[in-house]
Design a protein around this motif. Sequence first.
Motif: not given
Length: 214
Positions: A46-53, A65-66, A90-95, A110-112
């Motif tokens: 099935f199809a999926l919608k995605f969004k990036v935060l 992003a979507a 060196g700063v760790i950001d997360k998506f 969800r996945k980081e």
Amino acid sequence: MHQQKRQPELVEGNLPVFVFPTELIFYADDQSTHKQVLTLYNPYEFALKFKVLCTTPNKYVVVDAAGAVKPQCCVDIVIRHRDVRSCHYGVIDKFRLQVSEQSQRKALGRKEVIATLLPSAKEQQKEEEEKRIKEHLTESVFFEQSCQPGKNRTVSSGPSLLTVFLGVICIAALMLPTLGDMESLVPLYLHLSVNQKLVAAYILGLITMAILRT
């Protein structure tokens, strides 16, 4: 009349999300790394919608992003770092990538993905090379030590000279004639009693056990 197969109900947040890579590394001195690509895979029927935060959206530009991913297809998501400054090293950001069914709003999975800005690719490679060399040296030292334990044990754990000397004395005592043996040519003062020979035999047994254990 055939009944139409019903799609199994999907539990919110339990759907595995497949993204590659799971870590983004940007190098300040290499502009080619300032743009990274995330690939989102949809192996489902099935199809999926995605969004990036993102935890720090002001530092990045996320193209598309979507959007949506067709069944058994994939989509590339372009991420650009737009704030390459030393204060961010060196700063760790997360998506976070959230996926849902096209007909629903709830997030099925969800996945980081972590993102890090480093000052120099060359310095990073140098540090990794030094780390590999240190690990190699550590393994070499351990290997050399593990290959020589038998030799060290032979030198350090062998019978001492005192032990050998006592053993020789006990053997000589047992070979001497017993008191009352008149036919022996050995002087009388070297004749030992039965109790003395028993003590010598006992001590010789202890010495033999100690040597065998080493």
